[in-house]
Each structure stands twice: as C-alpha cells, then as structure tokens.
Design an enzyme around this catalytic site. Sequence first.
Site, PDB file in Angstrom:
ATOM      1  N   HIS B 122      -4.977  10.245 -64.427  1.00  0.00           N
ATOM      2  CA  HIS B 122      -5.427  10.996 -65.607  1.00  0.00           C
ATOM      3  C   HIS B 122      -6.717  10.318 -66.097  1.00  0.00           C
ATOM      4  O   HIS B 122      -6.890   9.111 -65.927  1.00  0.00           O
ATOM      5  CB  HIS B 122      -4.320  10.873 -66.660  1.00  0.00           C
ATOM      6  CG  HIS B 122      -4.497  11.729 -67.876  1.00  0.00           C
ATOM      7  ND1 HIS B 122      -5.351  11.393 -68.894  1.00  0.00           N
ATOM      8  CD2 HIS B 122      -3.905  12.891 -68.247  1.00  0.00           C
ATOM      9  CE1 HIS B 122      -5.280  12.321 -69.845  1.00  0.00           C
ATOM     10  NE2 HIS B 122      -4.418  13.249 -69.481  1.00  0.00           N
ATOM     11  N   ASP B 199       0.713   3.315 -65.996  1.00  0.00           N
ATOM     12  CA  ASP B 199       0.575   4.445 -66.922  1.00  0.00           C
ATOM     13  C   ASP B 199       1.854   5.276 -66.798  1.00  0.00           C
ATOM     14  O   ASP B 199       2.019   6.036 -65.841  1.00  0.00           O
ATOM     15  CB  ASP B 199      -0.666   5.256 -66.547  1.00  0.00           C
ATOM     16  CG  ASP B 199      -0.753   6.571 -67.314  1.00  0.00           C
ATOM     17  OD1 ASP B 199       0.138   6.841 -68.158  1.00  0.00           O
ATOM     18  OD2 ASP B 199      -1.695   7.339 -67.058  1.00  0.00           O
ATOM     19  N   GLN B 202       3.892  10.113 -68.175  1.00  0.00           N
ATOM     20  CA  GLN B 202       4.748  11.193 -67.681  1.00  0.00           C
ATOM     21  C   GLN B 202       6.155  10.694 -67.362  1.00  0.00           C
ATOM     22  O   GLN B 202       7.141  11.319 -67.733  1.00  0.00           O
ATOM     23  CB  GLN B 202       4.149  11.828 -66.409  1.00  0.00           C
ATOM     24  CG  GLN B 202       2.858  12.601 -66.631  1.00  0.00           C
ATOM     25  CD  GLN B 202       3.018  13.792 -67.549  1.00  0.00           C
ATOM     26  OE1 GLN B 202       4.108  14.353 -67.691  1.00  0.00           O
ATOM     27  NE2 GLN B 202       1.945  14.176 -68.215  1.00  0.00           N
ATOM     28  N   LYS B 225       5.387  12.940 -75.548  1.00  0.00           N
ATOM     29  CA  LYS B 225       5.853  13.589 -74.321  1.00  0.00           C
ATOM     30  C   LYS B 225       7.343  13.359 -74.118  1.00  0.00           C
ATOM     31  O   LYS B 225       7.926  13.810 -73.143  1.00  0.00           O
ATOM     32  CB  LYS B 225       5.081  13.049 -73.114  1.00  0.00           C
ATOM     33  CG  LYS B 225       3.615  13.479 -73.094  1.00  0.00           C
ATOM     34  CD  LYS B 225       3.009  13.233 -71.731  1.00  0.00           C
ATOM     35  CE  LYS B 225       1.526  13.021 -71.762  1.00  0.00           C
ATOM     36  NZ  LYS B 225       0.724  14.189 -72.030  1.00  0.00           N
ATOM     37  N   CYS B 373      -7.122  17.117 -67.367  1.00  0.00           N
ATOM     38  CA  CYS B 373      -7.685  15.773 -67.564  1.00  0.00           C
ATOM     39  C   CYS B 373      -7.665  14.967 -66.276  1.00  0.00           C
ATOM     40  O   CYS B 373      -7.462  13.752 -66.297  1.00  0.00           O
ATOM     41  CB  CYS B 373      -6.966  14.997 -68.657  1.00  0.00           C
ATOM     42  SG  CYS B 373      -7.113  15.738 -70.265  1.00  0.00           S
TER      43      CYS B 373
END
Lengths: 128, 415
Positions: B122, B199, B202, B225, B373
């Site tokens: 991303h 990261d 998600q 999220k 993104c």
Amino acid sequence: MDLYSEIILDYFKNPVNKGKIVEPTGTATEDNPTCGDKIRVDLLLDKKGKVLEAKFSGEGCAISQAATSMLTEKLIGKTPAQIKKIDNEMIYKMLNIPISPARVKCALLGLVTAKKAAILCGAPAAKK
Amino acid sequence: MFDPKKVKKDFPILSRKINGKPLVYLDNASTSQKPKSVINTISNYYENFNSNTHRGIHTMSEEATIAYENTREHVMKFINANLPKEIIFTRNTTEAINLVAYSWGEENIKSGDEIIVSAIEHHSNLVPWQELCRRKNATLKIIPIKKDLTLDLPAYEKMLSKKTKLVSITAMSNVLGYMPDLSKIIKAAHKVGALVLVDAAQSVAHLPTDVKKLDCDFLAFSSHKMLGPTGVGVLYGKYEILSDMNPFMFGGDMVKSVEQHKAYWNDLPWKFEAGTPNIADVIAFDAALTYLEKIGLENIHKHDQKLLKYAVAKFSKYEKHGVSLILPTYKSATFDSSQVSSILSFSIKGIHPHDIATIFNDEGVAIRSGYHCSQPLIEHLNLSSTARMSFYFYNTKADIDRAEIALKKTIKLFK
C-alpha cells in the site's frame, strides 16, 4: 434520470473521432490519477486557424470516453481561443445526465485536455 | 461458530437501503462497519465522562485515563505483546509507519544503507520509505512479484546483506488478499541484522496476530478496519527498540519536565503520544476488540475463506465474458487458500472499474474501484485500475449472489 443513458452508452460503444492525427497542430494528454484514466486530444487547424479535425485516444470510464467523443464533434470549426472559453456547464448540458461529485473529473477530463491542446496550437512547432 | 445473519443485526448500518435495495457492503478492506457496542461506547464517553487523560485529578479525568489505558492493555493481549508500553496509539497505520520512518529511520539509516519493501505494498508502506531513502541517500529495494501474483522470496533472500537495515512488508495485500510467508521473511532479515516492520492493516482484522511468534520488531495497524472507530492507529514495537528511539512529535503529554530552553521526555509509551490523544475513539476501540474476541479470529478466518471460495466459483463463470480474477495462485477456478484471504479483485475487459462500481452501487452493492492506494502494483499488472470486493464476517453467500446479479447487469449494459 439514468447515468448510463442510451446516448452515453452509444458514444462509449461506438466512439466518434476516436484515434490519432498524424501531424496535429496541437496535442495534449491528461490523466486522472485517482481513476487511472488517461486521455489524449489531437487538434488539426485549417489555414484560417479553425479546427478541421479533432481526435481523442486513451482509456477511461464510459462517462469520460463518451464526454470526450461528444466534445470532439463540437470542436470542429472553433478557433483555439474559442475552445479555451468553453465552460464546464456546456459539458453538463451536452451530457444531460446527473453528474455526482465523484464523476465530475470523469465528465471534464476531455475538456481539460482539449483546452491544453488548444493552447499548444499556438506554440511554435519543434524543429524536425 | 457464529451465525453471520445474526451478527448482521449488531451493525445498524447494515439494515440501510441504497438505491432502494438492501445494502450489501463489500468494501471492508477500505473500512469495516461498526457494531452498536462500539457506537454506544463513544456516546457513553461523551455523555458521562468526557475529560482529558493523564492530567486531571478529578473523577472523570481518572475514569477517562483508566479507560484509555485499558484499551492499551487490551491491544497488548490481542496481539500477544509483552508490555502495555510496547503499544503506541497513533491516528492510523500510515502515521504509525511514519513514526518509525522519522524516529527510528532518522537515527539509524545512513548513506549507502538499504531498506527492502515488496511490490505489493500500500502507498502507506512505500512512500515513507521512498522519502527516508531520499533524505538519507539510502537505497530502496523492492521484492518482485511473480507471474502467479505471489512474491519472489528467493529473490528477496538474495537482496539481503549487511547493508539491509529494515524490511517493511505487508501481512496481507489490500489488492490481492495475498499473505506472504512472514515467518520466513522475518527470520531471513534477522539473520543479516535487519529489523522488520509488518504492515498488519488488513490482516489484523481477519487472522489471529501474535507478535511474539512472528518475532517482528514493529507492527502497524488501524482500528477502523477491525470494527473500531476511525482516527486510531497502533504501532507495536519491541520494548528495547522503542526505548532507544527519539520522540516523533513534540509538545504536551510527551514530556516529563520542561525548562524554558530544554525538555525531558516522558516514559514509554507516552513519549510518542504528543498532545491530547483521540480519547473517545481509543476507548471505543476496546469495545471493538471485545466484539472480535467474542466472534473469534479463527472463526472469522474460516468464514472469510468460505466466502472467497464461493465468490471465486461464482465470478469465474464469467471469464468467457471478459471477467479476469486478480487472485494470487489462481488457476482454472481454484487457488491456494493458505496464501490468500477475504479479498477478490477483478476486471472486465473493455469496462472501466468506475463503471462497474457504479452499476454495483445501483444494485445496492458497495465495492471499491481504482488504484486502492497501490498504483505501482496496479500498473505492474498492466491495468489502469481494478474493481475489488472485500469480505468480512457479517457478509453472507446471499451477499455474493447479489454481487453476481450486479456483475451480470454490468456485462449486459456495456457489452
């Protein structure tokens, strides 16, 4: 009123003036980075300085493709100065569909590109 | 196992109609919806104990401080960290990554050093490192993506050297749903002495997260999220690393004492939380974590996989109409479910994703279209943009049936 009116779908499926001009008087490319749309407009002026031929190429959604195609038809016979004066309202009237804020850029991408090409019609040609 | 039809009722927004049709929300990779318990926690804070944290003597300030710090402990348990002070609240994942890039990066990256990211990141896990490398005259290396849309790990291993100072990698791609083999990536990085940032924006909503087992040095994610409010991000860092780092932002709350010309930093984690934090939303994040634990992350993962398989079976039927599924390891209607989860990106030949998303919206189905993104990845795939469906535990097979109706309508209209 439907966004994908018959006229819009017709211009999208069978675009008028889609292609490139071999030696255009002015040409410009613009993109819409949030959508990934990219449009090129080529203009060819006659001896009197009026648009003889206008063509567009590139990728985009149905709205930007149809709007640009319809616009190129309207450019024929106009001078670059007249093209620069076309306002956004003219595009909305021409499309005659509800344009939501998210689709404004799609509707106007062709006009922005055509204005840039019109400005470049006045620029001295590069030496060959 | 939970019943997705029942849990739907905990989310007020899911009973909304869009264009006269019941909403089918398939844009969970952008942000998840919020259960009533989270929404209630926000109003309860503002109605009953709204006050600033860490400074007041009065009752409400004490209550707010305790509730705020409770969330920190809850996050610690949720990702199996060692200490509450390893949990720093930021605005979002992007800010958490920037914190590392500015604070750790400024001190530890020198000219000639190398940072490794992957081709599927991303923008939030790419641009901060581009900028750090530019400031420090360091080199950014990119783990390439293979034809089957998985990462080329042998190529990654060849990239590693003593020059490698940091590997920053996603746990789950927001475009592909692909989950790289993190434990392999982290072990290899540690062998050459590099740190690893994960990261988890998600993945943390869909799979159990265990930072001890992973042995990552940093982990970043966002509350919004995973059922929580927007405006709350988390940076996890190993204690020894965070204690050596300088503050990222300066001002109130991050100081122990201040003289006219000099200040002394507060202890961890507060030295990284300058200014009044997002108190209400951090407190409501606690309720989101409680809700997720009640459902169970393992159960969520199982449900996600079932939905993805169902969606792939449905959408692959339209390949003859120009539909392409952009799914790692995908081959003739099957895929390796150990490597992908919860996301299905697709394109239709000759139809722009914005037009696809517009027709889906006419049918009440919310999906994402565009670059997500991840512009370098989308361009690598030779697409101008894609359409993306992303699932969560409150989605049902009936939701995917509705998406299929929208797909049929899209093909019919534009072809």
